[in-house]
Design an enzyme around this catalytic site. Structure first.
Site, PDB file in Angstrom:
ATOM      1  N   ARG A 173       0.846  -1.038   0.028  1.00 26.03           N
ATOM      2  CA  ARG A 173      -0.178   0.043   0.006  1.00 26.03           C
ATOM      3  C   ARG A 173       0.807   1.174   0.077  1.00 26.03           C
ATOM      4  O   ARG A 173       1.939   1.238   0.703  1.00 26.03           O
ATOM      5  CB  ARG A 173      -1.100   0.129   1.180  1.00 26.03           C
ATOM      6  CG  ARG A 173      -1.651  -1.314   1.195  1.00 26.03           C
ATOM      7  CD  ARG A 173      -2.745  -1.198   2.578  1.00 26.03           C
ATOM      8  NE  ARG A 173      -3.473  -2.331   2.896  1.00 26.03           N
ATOM      9  CZ  ARG A 173      -3.219  -3.454   3.288  1.00 26.03           C
ATOM     10  NH1 ARG A 173      -2.295  -3.681   3.832  1.00 26.03           N
ATOM     11  NH2 ARG A 173      -4.294  -4.344   3.413  1.00 26.03           N
ATOM     12  N   LYS A 198      -2.677  -3.236   7.983  1.00 23.01           N
ATOM     13  CA  LYS A 198      -4.106  -2.830   8.560  1.00 23.01           C
ATOM     14  C   LYS A 198      -4.171  -3.560   9.825  1.00 23.01           C
ATOM     15  O   LYS A 198      -3.999  -5.005   9.461  1.00 23.01           O
ATOM     16  CB  LYS A 198      -5.068  -2.947   7.558  1.00 23.01           C
ATOM     17  CG  LYS A 198      -5.086  -1.617   6.619  1.00 23.01           C
ATOM     18  CD  LYS A 198      -6.337  -1.813   5.681  1.00 23.01           C
ATOM     19  CE  LYS A 198      -6.485  -0.737   4.823  1.00 23.01           C
ATOM     20  NZ  LYS A 198      -7.688  -0.893   3.883  1.00 23.01           N
ATOM     21  N   HIS A 266      -2.515   2.749  -6.089  1.00 24.51           N
ATOM     22  CA  HIS A 266      -3.442   1.759  -5.418  1.00 24.51           C
ATOM     23  C   HIS A 266      -3.537   0.762  -6.571  1.00 24.51           C
ATOM     24  O   HIS A 266      -3.491  -0.524  -6.546  1.00 24.51           O
ATOM     25  CB  HIS A 266      -4.590   1.945  -4.888  1.00 24.51           C
ATOM     26  CG  HIS A 266      -5.120   0.880  -3.978  1.00 24.51           C
ATOM     27  ND1 HIS A 266      -4.354   0.547  -2.747  1.00 24.51           N
ATOM     28  CD2 HIS A 266      -6.099   0.128  -3.902  1.00 24.51           C
ATOM     29  CE1 HIS A 266      -4.711  -0.160  -2.152  1.00 24.51           C
ATOM     30  NE2 HIS A 266      -5.883  -0.827  -2.757  1.00 24.51           N
ATOM     31  N   ARG A 269      -0.889  -1.674  -7.063  1.00 24.42           N
ATOM     32  CA  ARG A 269      -0.897  -3.120  -6.053  1.00 24.42           C
ATOM     33  C   ARG A 269      -1.909  -3.943  -6.509  1.00 24.42           C
ATOM     34  O   ARG A 269      -1.641  -5.241  -6.469  1.00 24.42           O
ATOM     35  CB  ARG A 269      -1.563  -2.366  -4.550  1.00 24.42           C
ATOM     36  CG  ARG A 269      -1.947  -3.485  -3.801  1.00 24.42           C
ATOM     37  CD  ARG A 269      -2.056  -2.790  -2.180  1.00 24.42           C
ATOM     38  NE  ARG A 269      -2.986  -3.485  -1.543  1.00 24.42           N
ATOM     39  CZ  ARG A 269      -2.632  -4.326  -0.417  1.00 24.42           C
ATOM     40  NH1 ARG A 269      -1.402  -4.652  -0.471  1.00 24.42           N
ATOM     41  NH2 ARG A 269      -3.631  -4.924   0.279  1.00 24.42           N
ATOM     42  N   HIS A 292      -3.857  -9.413   3.341  1.00 23.50           N
ATOM     43  CA  HIS A 292      -5.617  -9.500   3.465  1.00 23.50           C
ATOM     44  C   HIS A 292      -5.716 -10.321   4.567  1.00 23.50           C
ATOM     45  O   HIS A 292      -5.360 -11.488   4.778  1.00 23.50           O
ATOM     46  CB  HIS A 292      -6.190  -9.919   2.204  1.00 23.50           C
ATOM     47  CG  HIS A 292      -6.219  -8.917   1.291  1.00 23.50           C
ATOM     48  ND1 HIS A 292      -6.543  -9.125  -0.140  1.00 23.50           N
ATOM     49  CD2 HIS A 292      -6.042  -7.700   1.302  1.00 23.50           C
ATOM     50  CE1 HIS A 292      -6.481  -8.371  -0.920  1.00 23.50           C
ATOM     51  NE2 HIS A 292      -6.095  -7.179  -0.284  1.00 23.50           N
ATOM     52  N   TYR A 301      -9.970 -10.437  -7.262  1.00 19.47           N
ATOM     53  CA  TYR A 301      -9.179 -10.509  -8.317  1.00 19.47           C
ATOM     54  C   TYR A 301      -9.475 -11.563  -9.290  1.00 19.47           C
ATOM     55  O   TYR A 301      -8.935 -11.657 -10.421  1.00 19.47           O
ATOM     56  CB  TYR A 301      -7.861 -10.450  -7.780  1.00 19.47           C
ATOM     57  CG  TYR A 301      -7.144  -9.385  -7.149  1.00 19.47           C
ATOM     58  CD1 TYR A 301      -6.900  -8.109  -7.873  1.00 19.47           C
ATOM     59  CD2 TYR A 301      -7.079  -9.416  -5.603  1.00 19.47           C
ATOM     60  CE1 TYR A 301      -6.601  -7.107  -6.951  1.00 19.47           C
ATOM     61  CE2 TYR A 301      -6.658  -8.155  -5.065  1.00 19.47           C
ATOM     62  CZ  TYR A 301      -6.704  -6.958  -5.636  1.00 19.47           C
ATOM     63  OH  TYR A 301      -6.302  -5.844  -5.160  1.00 19.47           O
TER      64      TYR A 301
END
Length: 320
Positions: A173, A198, A266, A269, A292, A301
């Site tokens: 990120r 995150k 982004h 990514r 994730h 994806y």
């Protein structure tokens, strides 16, 4: 983030119009998110904006600065008036959904702390968000964007290439790339990065040799001393590099490279994940590389790579 920093964050753009008991609770909540939950500064900033807008609305709706008792007495109609007011300001459904999520998190914490018990927010349905899929660049467009031409003697260009290679070559990120310290620079001898993403989730990310060379080139050309503890990437005046500058660098290249409007940091990514999937990488591996928490987040994806999946289906199905 220290308690003083949290207090200054809450008081940015003017003091929040709330009573002292709610002010203390709000500061304690941000301390909880920072020190116990490990939320990033970007997430804390978005939560602060959502909470600020909610409190400002309540102040006008109630006619006085809100306190904990006001939060306890909040009803569904008041929540809907708040959402309607935000909608009139042109706020999109995705932003409204994020605001509700942030406020629900705040109320859950208040309940756990035995300060307020109110389920009004839980009774409000989330706005319907249109289904979208990531918009990656093609392999050729992504390669053109991170092309090293001009990076041999221009330290700004060398910096931008190094950052973009971390996004496209390692799937970072933008906040993760710009959060790297000089001591953690992925140069020769360090081909793996330990990234905290995150929610404080840690992951190991391999770094390509081309990215290592780009980072080394940037460090060699950078006119400012880079202390081990200082940010790896700096701006023109030597301060920490703003994500906005990388966004602008990519925007300037759109016309030159015939890139779509969706070409953003982004998107690099997204391109990292999509191109790995197209090359046969396992979805679980991509999940780990992206950081994730849920595989369902990574599965989006597969929609981008639908053409490859259909080709595999046609080749493998016994009734082909």
């Amino acid at each position: 983030m220290t308690r003083d920093t949290i207090d200054s964050l809450l008081e940015a753009d003017g003091e929040l119009p709330l009573a002292s008991d709610l002010r203390r609770a709000t500061a304690d909540w941000f301390a909880h998110l920072t020190h116990e939950r490990g939320y990033s500064n970007a997430t804390l900033a978005s939560y602060e904006r959502d909470l600020r807008q909610f409190i400002v609305f309540l102040k006008h709706d109630l006619g006085h600065p809100p306190c904990l008792n006001d939060l306890a007495g909040l009803d569904v109609k008041a929540v809907r008036r708040f959402l309607a007011a935000r909608r009139r300001q042109g706020t999109a459904s995705r932003s409204l959904s994020r605001a509700i999520s942030a406020l629900r998190t705040f109320y859950r914490w208040l309940e756990n702390e035995n300060l307020v018990a109110n389920r009004a927010l839980a009774q409000v349905a989330m706005p319907r968000i249109p289904h979208t899929v990531p918009k990656p660049l093609t392999v050729d467009k992504a390669a053109a964007l991170v092309d090293e031409e001009g990076a041999e003697d221009d330290w700004i260009r060398a910096r931008d290439v190094a950052v973009m290679l971390l996004l496209y070559g390692a799937g970072l990120r933008i906040s993760e790339a710009l959060g790297l310290a000089r001591r953690d620079a992925p140069v020769s001898g360090r081909d793996v990065l330990r990234i905290t993403g995150k929610g404080g989730k840690e992951r190991l990310v391999p770094v390509l040799p081309v990215t290592q060379r780009a980072v080394e080139r940037y460090i060699a050309l950078c006119p400012y001393p880079l202390d081990p503890q200082s940010p790896l990437f700096v701006g023109a005046k030597g301060g920490a590099l703003s994500p906005r500058l990388i966004q602008l660098a990519i925007a300037r290249m759109r016309d030159e490279l015939s890139l779509p409007e969706t070409a953003t940091p982004h998107a690099l990514r997204h391109s990292f994940a999509t191109h790995l999937l197209a090359a046969g990488a396992d979805l679980r591996q991509i999940q780990e590389l992206l950081g994730h928490a849920s595989l369902s987040t990574t599965q989006v994806y597969t929609e981008v790579d639908r053409e490859r999946i259909l080709a595999v289906y046609d080749k493998a199905h016994p009734r082909r």
